[in-house]
Write an enzyme that holds these catalytic residues in place. Structure first.
Site, mmCIF file in Angstrom:
data_model
loop_
_atom_site.group_PDB
_atom_site.id
_atom_site.type_symbol
_atom_site.label_atom_id
_atom_site.label_comp_id
_atom_site.label_asym_id
_atom_site.label_seq_id
_atom_site.Cartn_x
_atom_site.Cartn_y
_atom_site.Cartn_z
ATOM 1 N N ASN A 15 0.924 -1.178 0.088
ATOM 2 C CA ASN A 15 0.167 -0.065 0.196
ATOM 3 C C ASN A 15 0.813 1.177 0.040
ATOM 4 O OD1 ASN A 15 -3.137 -0.168 0.201
ATOM 5 N ND2 ASN A 15 -2.167 -2.101 1.485
ATOM 6 N N LYS A 66 5.021 2.843 25.284
ATOM 7 C CA LYS A 66 4.763 3.344 23.769
ATOM 8 C C LYS A 66 4.766 4.864 23.675
ATOM 9 C CE LYS A 66 0.716 1.420 22.358
ATOM 10 N NZ LYS A 66 0.207 1.167 20.920
ATOM 11 N N HIS A 110 -8.043 -0.885 6.321
ATOM 12 C CA HIS A 110 -8.449 -2.134 6.810
ATOM 13 C C HIS A 110 -8.978 -3.107 6.056
ATOM 14 C CE1 HIS A 110 -9.285 -4.459 10.580
ATOM 15 N NE2 HIS A 110 -10.351 -4.798 9.988
HETATM 16 C C1 GAR Z 1 -3.008 -4.575 3.950
HETATM 17 O O1 GAR Z 1 -3.934 -5.443 3.559
HETATM 18 C C2 GAR Z 1 -3.990 -3.590 5.231
HETATM 19 O O2 GAR Z 1 -5.298 -3.495 4.907
HETATM 20 C C3 GAR Z 1 -3.820 -4.474 6.469
HETATM 21 O O3 GAR Z 1 -2.419 -5.072 6.325
HETATM 22 C C4 GAR Z 1 -2.370 -5.069 5.040
HETATM 23 C C5 GAR Z 1 -0.675 -4.707 4.491
HETATM 24 O O4 GAR Z 1 -0.471 -4.961 3.383
HETATM 25 N N1 GAR Z 1 -4.077 -3.783 7.713
HETATM 26 C C6 GAR Z 1 -4.675 -4.411 8.676
HETATM 27 O O5 GAR Z 1 -4.871 -5.568 8.657
HETATM 28 C C7 GAR Z 1 -4.781 -3.430 9.810
HETATM 29 N N2 GAR Z 1 -5.502 -3.977 10.901
HETATM 30 P P1 GAR Z 1 0.976 -4.143 2.618
HETATM 31 O O6 GAR Z 1 2.016 -4.061 3.730
HETATM 32 O O7 GAR Z 1 1.404 -4.952 1.499
HETATM 33 O O8 GAR Z 1 0.416 -2.662 2.360
#
Ligand code: GAR
Length: 188
Positions: A15, A66, A110
């Protein structure tokens, strides 16, 4: 004028790649000026380097709390004059310190049609539930778990349980939706 945005990611960073590429092609009125990753070995760190984008990669356990590492993140966002933070597979809850400084300016993508299947295992939960319509959501980040105001959603039908295929289609749905939503937020 180009707006200065940051992308946070913990993993592969596809992303991030879609957002950075759209910005470089002039398809977004934005420049990605900072990548933040809580996993120094994550693929997104190498991707950021390939794009020549500064990256703050940190190890949470190296900080006492954190709040400590989020103070460092806030300092970096401030220094880079970031106006929008885009979480893209950042698998950590955003805490008070970051929300106090950037609340209302943090969005997340998400891999489910929220409010269904919140949390870190949304795709698994959707498959287990046997849904026939999958989808993705872009939402504001607030103090709830994946419960902030919904900004955009897109769905697709799929009658099967091939996880790799579902994840491929989720990603293919995410990239244009995230870029379109960021563009809308920066231009409205
Ligand atoms: C994405 O599909 C995003 O929607 C998900 O992690 C993936 C990251 O992919 N996020 C979650 O699950 C947040 N709870 P990427 O690193 O290839 O962009």
């Amino acid at each position: 004028m180009k707006r200065r945005i940051a992308v946070f990611a913990s993993g592969t960073g596809t992303n991030f790649e879609a957002i950075a590429t759209a910005a470089e092609r002039g398809e977004l009125p934005a420049e990605v000026v900072l990548v933040v990753s809580d996993r120094p070995s994550a693929e997104v760190v190498a991707r950021a380097a390939r794009h020549g984008i500064p990256c703050f990669a940190f190890t949470p356990k190296a900080y006492a709390s954190k709040a400590d590492y989020e103070r460092e993140i806030v300092a970096r966002l401030d220094a880079a004059e970031v106006c929008l933070v885009c979480l893209a597979g950042y698998m950590r809850l955003v805490g008070e310190t970051l929300l106090d400084a950037y609340g209302g300016r943090i969005i997340n993508i998400h891999p489910s049609l929220l409010p269904a299947f919140r949390g870190a295992h949304a795709v698994e939960q959707a498959i287990e539930a046997g849904v026939k319509v999958f989808g993705v959501t872009v939402h504001e980040v607030d103090r709830s778990l994946d419960g902030g105001r919904i900004l955009a959603q897109r769905a697709f039908e799929y009658d099967g349980s091939d996880r790799a295929e579902i994840e491929r289609r989720i990603h293919a749905t995410e990239y244009p939706l995230y870029v379109e939503t960021i563009r809308r937020l920066l231009t409205e």
